[in-house]
Write a protein that holds these residues in place. Structure first.
Motif, PDB file in Angstrom:
ATOM      1  N   LEU A 162     -28.502  44.882   8.591  1.00 52.66           N
ATOM      2  CA  LEU A 162     -28.624  45.193  10.017  1.00 52.66           C
ATOM      3  C   LEU A 162     -27.729  44.299  10.873  1.00 52.66           C
ATOM      4  O   LEU A 162     -27.019  44.766  11.763  1.00 52.66           O
ATOM      5  N   LEU A 163     -27.764  42.993  10.609  1.00 54.11           N
ATOM      6  CA  LEU A 163     -27.161  42.029  11.547  1.00 54.11           C
ATOM      7  C   LEU A 163     -25.677  41.767  11.301  1.00 54.11           C
ATOM      8  O   LEU A 163     -25.065  40.991  12.040  1.00 54.11           O
ATOM      9  N   ALA A 164     -25.076  42.432  10.301  1.00 50.01           N
ATOM     10  CA  ALA A 164     -23.687  42.102   9.942  1.00 50.01           C
ATOM     11  C   ALA A 164     -22.661  42.367  11.054  1.00 50.01           C
ATOM     12  O   ALA A 164     -21.883  41.465  11.390  1.00 50.01           O
ATOM     13  N   PRO A 165     -22.615  43.568  11.657  1.00 48.33           N
ATOM     14  CA  PRO A 165     -21.565  43.775  12.669  1.00 48.33           C
ATOM     15  C   PRO A 165     -21.710  42.838  13.868  1.00 48.33           C
ATOM     16  O   PRO A 165     -20.704  42.346  14.401  1.00 48.33           O
ATOM     17  N   GLY A 166     -22.939  42.562  14.272  1.00 49.52           N
ATOM     18  CA  GLY A 166     -23.155  41.650  15.405  1.00 49.52           C
ATOM     19  C   GLY A 166     -22.741  40.232  15.056  1.00 49.52           C
ATOM     20  O   GLY A 166     -22.091  39.543  15.849  1.00 49.52           O
ATOM     21  N   SER A 167     -23.093  39.792  13.838  1.00 46.10           N
ATOM     22  CA  SER A 167     -22.721  38.429  13.425  1.00 46.10           C
ATOM     23  C   SER A 167     -21.204  38.299  13.321  1.00 46.10           C
ATOM     24  O   SER A 167     -20.627  37.276  13.697  1.00 46.10           O
ATOM     25  N   ALA A 168     -20.570  39.355  12.808  1.00 49.39           N
ATOM     26  CA  ALA A 168     -19.100  39.330  12.698  1.00 49.39           C
ATOM     27  C   ALA A 168     -18.456  39.214  14.080  1.00 49.39           C
ATOM     28  O   ALA A 168     -17.506  38.446  14.279  1.00 49.39           O
ATOM     29  N   ARG A 169     -18.989  39.958  15.051  1.00 56.98           N
ATOM     30  CA  ARG A 169     -18.449  39.894  16.418  1.00 56.98           C
ATOM     31  C   ARG A 169     -18.600  38.478  16.995  1.00 56.98           C
ATOM     32  O   ARG A 169     -17.670  37.915  17.589  1.00 56.98           O
ATOM     33  N   ILE A 170     -19.786  37.873  16.749  1.00 59.88           N
ATOM     34  CA  ILE A 170     -20.051  36.530  17.274  1.00 59.88           C
ATOM     35  C   ILE A 170     -19.103  35.507  16.649  1.00 59.88           C
ATOM     36  O   ILE A 170     -18.510  34.665  17.351  1.00 59.88           O
ATOM     37  N   LEU A 171     -18.943  35.570  15.323  1.00 61.68           N
ATOM     38  CA  LEU A 171     -18.070  34.596  14.659  1.00 61.68           C
ATOM     39  C   LEU A 171     -16.626  34.751  15.127  1.00 61.68           C
ATOM     40  O   LEU A 171     -15.912  33.762  15.321  1.00 61.68           O
ATOM     41  N   CYS A 172     -16.206  35.980  15.336  1.00 58.32           N
ATOM     42  CA  CYS A 172     -14.846  36.228  15.829  1.00 58.32           C
ATOM     43  C   CYS A 172     -14.688  35.600  17.221  1.00 58.32           C
ATOM     44  O   CYS A 172     -13.684  34.933  17.501  1.00 58.32           O
ATOM     45  N   GLU A 173     -15.696  35.773  18.064  1.00 64.05           N
ATOM     46  CA  GLU A 173     -15.641  35.185  19.415  1.00 64.05           C
ATOM     47  C   GLU A 173     -15.616  33.656  19.342  1.00 64.05           C
ATOM     48  O   GLU A 173     -14.860  33.005  20.079  1.00 64.05           O
ATOM     49  N   LEU A 174     -16.416  33.069  18.447  1.00 58.83           N
ATOM     50  CA  LEU A 174     -16.441  31.603  18.318  1.00 58.83           C
ATOM     51  C   LEU A 174     -15.077  31.076  17.864  1.00 58.83           C
ATOM     52  O   LEU A 174     -14.539  30.120  18.435  1.00 58.83           O
ATOM     53  N   VAL A 175     -14.512  31.721  16.841  1.00 67.04           N
ATOM     54  CA  VAL A 175     -13.218  31.267  16.309  1.00 67.04           C
ATOM     55  C   VAL A 175     -12.122  31.378  17.380  1.00 67.04           C
ATOM     56  O   VAL A 175     -11.265  30.508  17.496  1.00 67.04           O
ATOM     57  N   LEU A 176     -12.186  32.437  18.185  1.00 62.44           N
ATOM     58  CA  LEU A 176     -11.153  32.654  19.211  1.00 62.44           C
ATOM     59  C   LEU A 176     -11.440  31.886  20.501  1.00 62.44           C
ATOM     60  O   LEU A 176     -10.676  31.985  21.467  1.00 62.44           O
ATOM     61  N   GLY A 177     -12.559  31.141  20.538  1.00 61.58           N
ATOM     62  CA  GLY A 177     -12.876  30.345  21.727  1.00 61.58           C
ATOM     63  C   GLY A 177     -13.353  31.177  22.895  1.00 61.58           C
ATOM     64  O   GLY A 177     -13.274  30.750  24.053  1.00 61.58           O
ATOM     65  N   LYS A 178     -13.869  32.383  22.613  1.00 66.06           N
ATOM     66  CA  LYS A 178     -14.368  33.248  23.696  1.00 66.06           C
ATOM     67  C   LYS A 178     -15.860  33.000  23.919  1.00 66.06           C
ATOM     68  O   LYS A 178     -16.547  32.465  23.048  1.00 66.06           O
ATOM     69  N   THR A 179     -16.363  33.448  25.046  1.00 65.47           N
ATOM     70  CA  THR A 179     -17.806  33.346  25.297  1.00 65.47           C
ATOM     71  C   THR A 179     -18.539  34.340  24.404  1.00 65.47           C
ATOM     72  O   THR A 179     -18.214  35.533  24.406  1.00 65.47           O
ATOM     73  N   PRO A 180     -19.523  33.877  23.619  1.00 61.05           N
ATOM     74  CA  PRO A 180     -20.229  34.805  22.725  1.00 61.05           C
ATOM     75  C   PRO A 180     -20.978  35.897  23.491  1.00 61.05           C
ATOM     76  O   PRO A 180     -21.456  35.674  24.603  1.00 61.05           O
ATOM     77  N   SER A 181     -21.078  37.071  22.871  1.00 60.48           N
ATOM     78  CA  SER A 181     -21.718  38.232  23.505  1.00 60.48           C
ATOM     79  C   SER A 181     -23.202  38.018  23.762  1.00 60.48           C
ATOM     80  O   SER A 181     -23.790  38.697  24.608  1.00 60.48           O
ATOM     81  N   ILE A 182     -23.837  37.141  22.977  1.00 60.94           N
ATOM     82  CA  ILE A 182     -25.260  36.863  23.192  1.00 60.94           C
ATOM     83  C   ILE A 182     -25.486  35.353  23.216  1.00 60.94           C
ATOM     84  O   ILE A 182     -24.626  34.581  22.787  1.00 60.94           O
ATOM     85  N   GLU A 183     -26.667  34.964  23.686  1.00 59.60           N
ATOM     86  CA  GLU A 183     -27.056  33.557  23.745  1.00 59.60           C
ATOM     87  C   GLU A 183     -27.359  33.077  22.311  1.00 59.60           C
ATOM     88  O   GLU A 183     -28.159  33.695  21.602  1.00 59.60           O
ATOM     89  N   LEU A 184     -26.722  31.951  21.911  1.00 65.94           N
ATOM     90  CA  LEU A 184     -26.801  31.564  20.499  1.00 65.94           C
ATOM     91  C   LEU A 184     -27.771  30.416  20.199  1.00 65.94           C
ATOM     92  O   LEU A 184     -27.826  29.953  19.054  1.00 65.94           O
ATOM     93  N   SER A 185     -28.555  29.968  21.199  1.00 65.33           N
ATOM     94  CA  SER A 185     -29.393  28.793  20.921  1.00 65.33           C
ATOM     95  C   SER A 185     -30.391  28.981  19.766  1.00 65.33           C
ATOM     96  O   SER A 185     -30.648  28.029  19.028  1.00 65.33           O
ATOM     97  N   PRO A 186     -30.958  30.203  19.517  1.00 65.54           N
ATOM     98  CA  PRO A 186     -31.871  30.304  18.367  1.00 65.54           C
ATOM     99  C   PRO A 186     -31.163  30.139  17.028  1.00 65.54           C
ATOM    100  O   PRO A 186     -31.819  29.973  16.004  1.00 65.54           O
ATOM    101  N   PHE A 187     -29.827  30.197  17.040  1.00 64.07           N
ATOM    102  CA  PHE A 187     -29.079  30.242  15.786  1.00 64.07           C
ATOM    103  C   PHE A 187     -28.259  28.980  15.543  1.00 64.07           C
ATOM    104  O   PHE A 187     -27.332  28.975  14.746  1.00 64.07           O
ATOM    105  N   ARG A 188     -28.615  27.892  16.250  1.00 63.89           N
ATOM    106  CA  ARG A 188     -27.814  26.674  16.137  1.00 63.89           C
ATOM    107  C   ARG A 188     -28.049  25.948  14.824  1.00 63.89           C
ATOM    108  O   ARG A 188     -29.156  25.920  14.292  1.00 63.89           O
TER     109      ARG A 188
END
Ligand SMILES: Cc1cc2nc3c(=O)[nH]c(=O)nc-3n(C[C@H](O)[C@H](O)[C@H](O)COP(=O)(O)OP(=O)(O)OC[C@H]3O[C@@H](n4cnc5c(N)ncnc54)[C@H](O)[C@@H]3O)c2cc1C
Length: 348
Positions: free
Chosen positions: A312-338
């Motif tokens: 279920l969570l693969a496409p969303g996680s991939a989008r988030i990691l891509c945003e992190l690597v590129l230095g963009k603001t993540p699409s969702i709030e990431l504090s639960p996943f720190r």
């Protein structure tokens, strides 16, 4: 970025989805896989995209919603690049709950799944899909390669060293450098990262084949069991959730318990034949949530801990990691996943 911009360890669904997402941004990606691509948890999954499961913790909802919104585009890209189809196998789930005002009437239940034994349960209707992860096992590595991703199998990462200009990644036989490194090693992610508290959670499954006069069109799910039809004569019944280290032995007694519970819920299953059994190792974190964060030094990242919901969570996680690597603001709030949340938890 030029050359190999990103090295990913682990060619499960999380590593390969992230590679595909990065490649779509023109980034050069190499994936180092200890065994074969898509041969561990991502191969073993039932394939439910259970974004509305009332058993899911609320903290997962934004990532689930992001993933579900990306799923049609994700599958279309995989199909386009690989030439292989990854169809949805079901388009609805009957979810057992103890008490809910939006429950189905008994005639609605009987119309959707004749002979369902609803004793002790109320059922909700969920507009939810499932896929067969074996379709993804065939298509996702092929799609990633077609997108220009280098997948090196039999390449176990044993060391990761941040350097002044990037990251050095060592396998048993070679060493590589890249600008970024992402640890997507699933249940094994803690082996190559300090203080990453990830533990395997074993799941045993059984697939049965229904006789020609029987069919099941929808997923049936209780908090402890699910039946997932594949759109043909097969039904996947799962799954145990066990702490057994890295052991993947299938135990006959566990399989019989699953079959017994399934037959109690949907008695026609007694007429089915066993066709396959297996076990897989879910990546589990102490609180059951993924870890999507920086980890282990500059330009080092981690994406693991997806436990029961990694498909279920693969496409969303991939989008988030891509945003992190590129230095963009993540699409969702990431504090639960720190990454550092376990250190805080262990104080108590
Ligand atoms: C029985 C069962 C049923 C499930 N059902 C569902 C479901 O219905 N829906 C759902 O959404 N999720 C489900 N899941 C969960 C889902 O399968 C996982 O969350 C998901 O597959 C995790 O993906 P991953 O890529 O992190 O891990 P994996 O698929 O395990 O991939 C990790 C990869 O890393 C590689 N690796 C490990 N160490 C190294 C190293 N040092 N160097 C290089 N490579 C390394 C491994 O060989 C492996 O290929 C289920 C899981 C199980 C076991």
């Amino acid at each position: 970025m030029t050359g190999t911009d990103v090295i990913i360890a682990g060619a499960g669904i999380i590593g390969l989805s992230t590679a595909l997402e990065l490649a779509a941004q023109g980034i050069q990606v190499t994936v180092l896989e200890r065994k074969r691509a898509m041969s561990e948890a991502s191969w073993a999954a039932a394939g439910m995209l259970a974004a509305s499961d009332p058993e899911n913790p609320p903290q997962l909802q934004p990532l689930s919603d992001l993933s579900i919104s990306l799923y049609p585009e994700f599958l279309a890209r995989i199909e386009h690049l690989s030439g292989l189809s990854v169809p949805f196998r079901t388009a609805g789930t009957l979810q057992a709950v103890q008490n809910d005002e939006s429950r189905l009437l008994s005639e609605d239940i009987a119309r959707r799944i004749p002979e369902l034994n609803s004793a002790g349960w109320q059922f909700l209707w969920l507009d939810e899909h499932s896929l067969d992860p074996r379709d993804l096992c065939a298509a996702l590595p092929k799609a990633a390669r077609a997108a220009g991703v280098h997948i090196l199998e039999d390449s176990s990462v044993i060391g990761v060293r941040p350097m002044s200009t990037g990251v050095e990644v060592t396998t048993l036989t070679a060493s590589y450098t890249s600008t970024h490194f992402i640890n997507c090693c699933g249940a094994w992610a803690g082996e190559i990262a300090d203080r990453l508290n990830i533990e395997p959670r074993k799941g045993q499954m059984v697939v049965v084949s229904l006789p020609p006069n029987l069919r099941l069109d929808y997923v049936i799910r209780t908090p402890e069991l699910y039946l997932v039809p594949r759109g043909d004569d097969r039904v996947v019944i799962g799954a145990s959730v066990e702490r057994a280290g890295f052991d993947k032995t299938v135990h006959e007694a566990t399989i019989q318990t699953l079959l017994h519970k399934a037959a109690h819920l949907w008695p026609p299953i007694q007429k089915a034949q066993i066709v396959e059994t297996w076990a897989g190792l879910r990546p589990g974190s102490p609180d059951g949530f993924p870890v999507l964060d920086a980890c282990g030094g500059p330009n080092c990242w981690v994406a693991t801990g997806h436990f029961r919901n990694g498909i279920l969570l693969a496409p969303g996680s991939a989008r988030i990691l891509c945003e992190l690597v590129l230095g963009k603001t993540p699409s969702i709030e990431l504090s639960p996943f720190r990454y550092d949340r376990f250190a805080k938890v262990s104080v108590y």
